[in-house]
Design a protein around this motif. Structure first.
Motif, PDB file in Angstrom:
ATOM      1  N   LEU A 413       0.828  -1.225   0.000  1.00 48.21           N
ATOM      2  CA  LEU A 413       0.000   0.000   0.000  1.00 48.21           C
ATOM      3  C   LEU A 413       0.859   1.271   0.000  1.00 48.21           C
ATOM      4  CD1 LEU A 413      -2.753  -1.090   2.573  1.00 48.21           C
ATOM      5  CD2 LEU A 413      -3.007  -0.882   0.092  1.00 48.21           C
ATOM      6  N   GLY A 414       2.184   1.112   0.073  1.00 48.60           N
ATOM      7  CA  GLY A 414       3.073   2.268   0.022  1.00 48.60           C
ATOM      8  C   GLY A 414       3.290   2.959   1.352  1.00 48.60           C
ATOM      9  N   ASN A 415       2.806   2.365   2.451  1.00 50.36           N
ATOM     10  CA  ASN A 415       2.982   2.942   3.786  1.00 50.36           C
ATOM     11  C   ASN A 415       4.242   2.324   4.404  1.00 50.36           C
ATOM     12  OD1 ASN A 415       2.830   3.855   6.415  1.00 50.36           O
ATOM     13  ND2 ASN A 415       0.615   3.559   6.582  1.00 50.36           N
ATOM     14  N   HIS A 416       5.412   2.864   4.005  1.00 52.95           N
ATOM     15  CA  HIS A 416       6.684   2.255   4.390  1.00 52.95           C
ATOM     16  C   HIS A 416       6.962   2.339   5.887  1.00 52.95           C
ATOM     17  CE1 HIS A 416       8.137   2.901  -0.024  1.00 52.95           C
ATOM     18  NE2 HIS A 416       7.286   1.905   0.105  1.00 52.95           N
ATOM     19  N   ARG A 417       6.559   3.429   6.500  1.00 56.12           N
ATOM     20  CA  ARG A 417       6.813   3.588   7.937  1.00 56.12           C
ATOM     21  C   ARG A 417       6.061   2.525   8.744  1.00 56.12           C
ATOM     22  NH1 ARG A 417       5.619   9.061  11.580  1.00 56.12           N
ATOM     23  NH2 ARG A 417       6.299   8.162  13.555  1.00 56.12           N
ATOM     24  N   GLU A 418       4.759   2.354   8.423  1.00 61.46           N
ATOM     25  CA  GLU A 418       3.956   1.365   9.147  1.00 61.46           C
ATOM     26  C   GLU A 418       4.449  -0.052   8.850  1.00 61.46           C
ATOM     27  OE1 GLU A 418       1.496   0.593  12.086  1.00 61.46           O
ATOM     28  OE2 GLU A 418       1.787   2.622  11.314  1.00 61.46           O
ATOM     29  N   SER A 419       4.887  -0.252   7.601  1.00 60.23           N
ATOM     30  CA  SER A 419       5.432  -1.551   7.221  1.00 60.23           C
ATOM     31  C   SER A 419       6.655  -1.883   8.069  1.00 60.23           C
ATOM     32  CB  SER A 419       5.807  -1.553   5.740  1.00 60.23           C
ATOM     33  OG  SER A 419       6.383  -2.785   5.376  1.00 60.23           O
ATOM     34  N   ASN A 420       7.550  -0.911   8.207  1.00 63.70           N
ATOM     35  CA  ASN A 420       8.760  -1.101   9.011  1.00 63.70           C
ATOM     36  C   ASN A 420       8.427  -1.407  10.464  1.00 63.70           C
ATOM     37  OD1 ASN A 420      11.814  -0.820   8.862  1.00 63.70           O
ATOM     38  ND2 ASN A 420      11.345   0.533  10.581  1.00 63.70           N
ATOM     39  N   ASN A 421       7.370  -0.731  10.981  1.00 61.92           N
ATOM     40  CA  ASN A 421       6.936  -0.946  12.370  1.00 61.92           C
ATOM     41  C   ASN A 421       6.443  -2.370  12.615  1.00 61.92           C
ATOM     42  OD1 ASN A 421       7.559   1.673  13.054  1.00 61.92           O
ATOM     43  ND2 ASN A 421       5.460   2.446  12.820  1.00 61.92           N
ATOM     44  N   MET A 422       6.018  -3.036  11.546  1.00 61.12           N
ATOM     45  CA  MET A 422       5.558  -4.426  11.652  1.00 61.12           C
ATOM     46  C   MET A 422       6.708  -5.416  11.414  1.00 61.12           C
ATOM     47  SD  MET A 422       2.304  -4.303  12.308  1.00 61.12           S
ATOM     48  CE  MET A 422       1.504  -2.765  12.710  1.00 61.12           C
ATOM     49  N   VAL A 423       7.508  -5.120  10.401  1.00 60.89           N
ATOM     50  CA  VAL A 423       8.510  -6.097   9.959  1.00 60.89           C
ATOM     51  C   VAL A 423       9.666  -6.227  10.958  1.00 60.89           C
ATOM     52  CG1 VAL A 423      10.123  -6.723   8.122  1.00 60.89           C
ATOM     53  CG2 VAL A 423       7.905  -5.741   7.537  1.00 60.89           C
ATOM     54  N   VAL A 424      10.108  -5.114  11.543  1.00 63.45           N
ATOM     55  CA  VAL A 424      11.242  -5.169  12.483  1.00 63.45           C
ATOM     56  C   VAL A 424      10.928  -6.071  13.684  1.00 63.45           C
ATOM     57  CG1 VAL A 424      12.658  -3.828  14.088  1.00 63.45           C
ATOM     58  CG2 VAL A 424      12.296  -3.000  11.758  1.00 63.45           C
ATOM     59  N   LEU A 445      11.620  -8.196   2.910  1.00 64.60           N
ATOM     60  CA  LEU A 445      10.857  -6.947   3.070  1.00 64.60           C
ATOM     61  C   LEU A 445      11.747  -5.809   3.565  1.00 64.60           C
ATOM     62  CD1 LEU A 445       7.458  -8.186   4.559  1.00 64.60           C
ATOM     63  CD2 LEU A 445       7.742  -6.850   2.471  1.00 64.60           C
ATOM     64  N   LEU A 446      12.623  -6.121   4.532  1.00 63.92           N
ATOM     65  CA  LEU A 446      13.535  -5.088   5.050  1.00 63.92           C
ATOM     66  C   LEU A 446      14.477  -4.585   3.951  1.00 63.92           C
ATOM     67  CD1 LEU A 446      14.451  -6.543   8.567  1.00 63.92           C
ATOM     68  CD2 LEU A 446      13.192  -4.426   8.122  1.00 63.92           C
ATOM     69  N   ARG A 447      14.934  -5.500   3.112  1.00 57.90           N
ATOM     70  CA  ARG A 447      15.786  -5.101   1.984  1.00 57.90           C
ATOM     71  C   ARG A 447      15.045  -4.115   1.068  1.00 57.90           C
ATOM     72  NH1 ARG A 447      16.030  -9.872  -1.825  1.00 57.90           N
ATOM     73  NH2 ARG A 447      13.928  -9.038  -2.160  1.00 57.90           N
ATOM     74  N   ASP A 448      13.795  -4.495   0.693  1.00 56.22           N
ATOM     75  CA  ASP A 448      13.025  -3.656  -0.229  1.00 56.22           C
ATOM     76  C   ASP A 448      12.603  -2.340   0.416  1.00 56.22           C
ATOM     77  OD1 ASP A 448      13.351  -5.731  -1.979  1.00 56.22           O
ATOM     78  OD2 ASP A 448      11.326  -6.545  -1.718  1.00 56.22           O
ATOM     79  N   LEU A 449      12.247  -2.408   1.712  1.00 55.99           N
ATOM     80  CA  LEU A 449      11.851  -1.185   2.437  1.00 55.99           C
ATOM     81  C   LEU A 449      13.008  -0.189   2.498  1.00 55.99           C
ATOM     82  CD1 LEU A 449       9.773  -2.483   5.490  1.00 55.99           C
ATOM     83  CD2 LEU A 449       9.048  -0.690   3.905  1.00 55.99           C
ATOM     84  N   ASN A 450      14.175  -0.677   2.892  1.00 54.65           N
ATOM     85  CA  ASN A 450      15.334   0.210   3.026  1.00 54.65           C
ATOM     86  C   ASN A 450      15.779   0.761   1.669  1.00 54.65           C
ATOM     87  OD1 ASN A 450      16.136   0.369   5.919  1.00 54.65           O
ATOM     88  ND2 ASN A 450      16.201  -1.852   5.734  1.00 54.65           N
ATOM     89  N   LYS A 451      15.650  -0.072   0.640  1.00 55.82           N
ATOM     90  CA  LYS A 451      15.987   0.393  -0.707  1.00 55.82           C
ATOM     91  C   LYS A 451      15.034   1.519  -1.124  1.00 55.82           C
ATOM     92  CE  LYS A 451      17.241  -2.875  -3.496  1.00 55.82           C
ATOM     93  NZ  LYS A 451      17.156  -4.024  -4.447  1.00 55.82           N
ATOM     94  N   ALA A 452      13.725   1.316  -0.825  1.00 52.99           N
ATOM     95  CA  ALA A 452      12.730   2.323  -1.203  1.00 52.99           C
ATOM     96  C   ALA A 452      12.933   3.631  -0.435  1.00 52.99           C
ATOM     97  CB  ALA A 452      11.327   1.779  -0.945  1.00 52.99           C
ATOM     98  N   CYS A 453      13.442   3.514   0.790  1.00 55.66           N
ATOM     99  CA  CYS A 453      13.653   4.706   1.631  1.00 55.66           C
ATOM    100  C   CYS A 453      15.055   5.304   1.442  1.00 55.66           C
ATOM    101  CB  CYS A 453      13.429   4.371   3.096  1.00 55.66           C
ATOM    102  SG  CYS A 453      11.735   3.866   3.475  1.00 55.66           S
ATOM    103  N   GLY A 454      15.859   4.730   0.557  1.00 51.20           N
ATOM    104  CA  GLY A 454      17.190   5.267   0.281  1.00 51.20           C
ATOM    105  C   GLY A 454      18.241   4.930   1.321  1.00 51.20           C
ATOM    106  N   ASN A 455      17.979   3.900   2.172  1.00 50.45           N
ATOM    107  CA  ASN A 455      18.957   3.490   3.195  1.00 50.45           C
ATOM    108  C   ASN A 455      19.823   2.368   2.629  1.00 50.45           C
ATOM    109  OD1 ASN A 455      17.644   5.268   4.951  1.00 50.45           O
ATOM    110  ND2 ASN A 455      16.201   3.668   5.605  1.00 50.45           N
ATOM    111  N   ALA A 456      20.815   2.767   1.848  1.00 50.07           N
ATOM    112  CA  ALA A 456      21.609   1.796   1.080  1.00 50.07           C
ATOM    113  C   ALA A 456      22.327   0.781   1.974  1.00 50.07           C
ATOM    114  CB  ALA A 456      22.619   2.529   0.202  1.00 50.07           C
ATOM    115  N   MET A 457      22.903   1.267   3.094  1.00 51.33           N
ATOM    116  CA  MET A 457      23.670   0.372   3.966  1.00 51.33           C
ATOM    117  C   MET A 457      22.760  -0.677   4.621  1.00 51.33           C
ATOM    118  SD  MET A 457      26.378   1.394   6.969  1.00 51.33           S
ATOM    119  CE  MET A 457      27.274   2.473   5.841  1.00 51.33           C
TER     120      MET A 457
END
Length: 514
Positions: A413-424, A445-457
């Motif tokens: 759904l494109g809600n990356h913040r809420e997604s991260n709050n569930m996946v972590v 999911l964490l890989r794709d989330l961080n990529k979408a948010c620009g967190n390369a490391m």
């Protein structure tokens, strides 16, 4: 009327009825036992023993009403002859059958049994063994209801009780009341049984390393006992322990070991027709779960449908249907069969069993199906119900599965913040269990989330984790499918469990949906 002759007469009746049962002449054994019970009322020990024997015979025939009636007669007789200890054993067995029949009378009986133990003044070993008996019944009653958190005080009390009993020395002085000359279980067997219920609890709660630890202890104890004791109950304990640890191994990513242990269960069941009869449905269920783990969905369906034909146990039936529904969801083209199954395990309406855990799992399956259908709001509603129920009873694996699926929905759904709050937290919990499929899913999911948010490391770190989990699962997948025991996925239901020569070809790893 020589007392010694009375003993010989009733022992002869008991042994003869056992012989008839071994020759499958149960209808000849029953009237013999009834006659012996009728004329043994002046001999308390034999009267009680023969009542137990006939009640057990009815239980094996699934005639629980007749068995309960006999145990009730025995409890009243023991009360009349002043044996509160043996009355407790009769009531405990009666309670067990009431639990099996799902009758509400079990609750006042639990209270009465507790009062008998507390008030009884006698041999400390007998008192503690009776306490262990009732605590085991309470713990299994909770576990049967899927109440993993609620059972903890009882389980702790049981573990303390078995420690107490192991420090007591057997009293060589025989009880003065001949009706007290019973043991419900030898002390050494009780220790294994307490390990067993601890494994059951750990598996349901998602403490899989703890389950492994207690399984190892119990199996070691069983091996020692079986060198000196050929009691059939030891083989039953061994099979139940293996059934639970097999499910743990499938979750932790040790499919090859699980498959070898399934084969071990088959071999144990080959040695006893009764053991096979009692565990055939469970065996096919385990094979079905293994088939899911190696993505052999046709074989999984065949194993589960066979298991459904073989079981009359409501909780096992609901467990099998839930897993069969997950097979149909994965296949994606079995909508008619899937809708039929989902209607039979509808957690919102007339759920067929009282198990808290199975009802929570049914909500999860509904959420999973809604997710694959793209009905995300409906999926979220079902998954929040699962979370609420699993958090209430510390069902860690269901919690992890629900969190990661909710995280996936929010990601779509494109809600990356809420997604991260569930996946972590899903990843943290899955690592603690450990659950390899959820770890694989969460790391992707964490890989794709961080990529979408620009967190390369962070994205690189998650990608590395995902690669490691993938490699471990792939290696285990290849090892399991190359074992000769892999042929078991095509067996037909028989006590022999013949190994067919045709292999089901290994397929790619399944989509990591738990």
């Amino acid at each position: 009327q020589i007392p010694q002759f009375e003993d010989v007469k009733f022992e002869a009746a008991s042994l003869l009825s056992e012989l008839y049962c071994q020759e499958n002449s149960v209808d000849t054994a029953k009237p013999l036992l009834r006659k012996a019970i009728q004329i043994s009322q002046q001999t308390p020990y034999w009267h009680c023993r023969l009542l137990f024997q006939l009640a057990q015979l009815h239980t094996l025939e699934k005639d629980l009403v007749s068995a309960c009636d006999l145990l009730g007669v025995g409890a009243e007789y023991a009360r009349v002859v002043g044996s509160e200890y043996t009355r407790g054993i009769f009531l405990g067995n009666w309670q067990l059958l009431l639990m099996e029949r799902k009758l509400q009378e079990v609750h006042p009986l639990l209270t009465l049994c507790g009062q008998i133990v507390e008030n009884w003044q006698g041999n400390p070993i007998q008192k503690e063994s009776l306490r262990v008996f009732f605590l085991v019944l309470q713990v299994t009653h909770y576990l049967d209801a899927g109440q993993v958190k609620s059972v903890k005080p009882c389980l702790k009390q049981l573990q303390q009780c078995i420690q107490t009993i192991s420090t007591l020395h057997d009293d060589e002085i025989l009880p003065s009341n001949p009706a007290d000359l019973f043991h419900w279980l030898p002390k050494e067997h009780m220790c294994v049984l307490v390990y067993l219920v601890t494994v059951m609890h750990s598996m349901q709660a998602g403490y899989l390393e703890k389950a492994q630890k207690y399984t190892d202890k119990a199996l070691m104890q069983l091996e020692k006992l079986k060198m000196l004791d050929c009691s059939p109950i030891l083989s039953s304990f061994q099979v139940i322990l293996l059934e639970h640890i097999i499910m743990c191994r499938l979750v932790t990513g040790h499919k090859a070991t699980a498959l070898q242990e399934i084969s071990q269960v088959c071999q144990l069941c080959q040695q006893s027709p009764r053991l096979f009869s009692n565990h055939a449905a469970q065996l096919h269920t385990l094979l079905g779960l293994y088939c899911i783990s190696v993505n052999c969905m046709d074989n999984a369906e065949a194993q589960f449908t066979t298991a459904l034909r073989l079981t009359t146990h409501q909780e096992l039936w609901a467990f099998i249907v839930t897993n069969l529904a997950s097979v149909y969801i994965r296949e994606g083209n079995r909508h008619q069969e899937l809708y039929s199954l989902l209607e039979r395990i509808n957690p919102d309406h007339n759920f067929p069993v009282s198990s808290h855990c199975l009802r929570a799992a049914a909500f999860y399956i509904r959420g999973l199906f809604s997710f694959f259908q793209g009905r995300y709001n409906e999926a979220k509603r079902f998954l929040r119900e699962t979370l609420k129920m699993s958090n209430a009873e510390d069902l860690n694996r269901l919690t992890a599965c629900s969190l990661v699926l909710l995280g996936h929905i929010f990601y779509v759904l494109g809600n990356h913040r809420e997604s991260n709050n569930m996946v972590v937290p899903a990843m943290q919990l899955a690592s603690k269990i450990p659950d390899m499929s959820v770890q694989l899913w969460s790391s992707a999911l964490l890989r794709d989330l961080n990529k979408a948010c620009g967190n390369a490391m962070d994205a690189h770190e998650a990608a590395q984790m995902h690669q490691n989990f993938s490699q471990q699962l792939l290696q285990d997948h290849i090892e399991a499918c190359s074992l000769p025991e892999h042929n078991l996925i095509t067996v037909s239901p028989s006590p022999e469990f013949p190994l067919f020569q045709s292999h089901s070809r290994p397929r790619p790893l399944p989509v990591p949906v738990p």
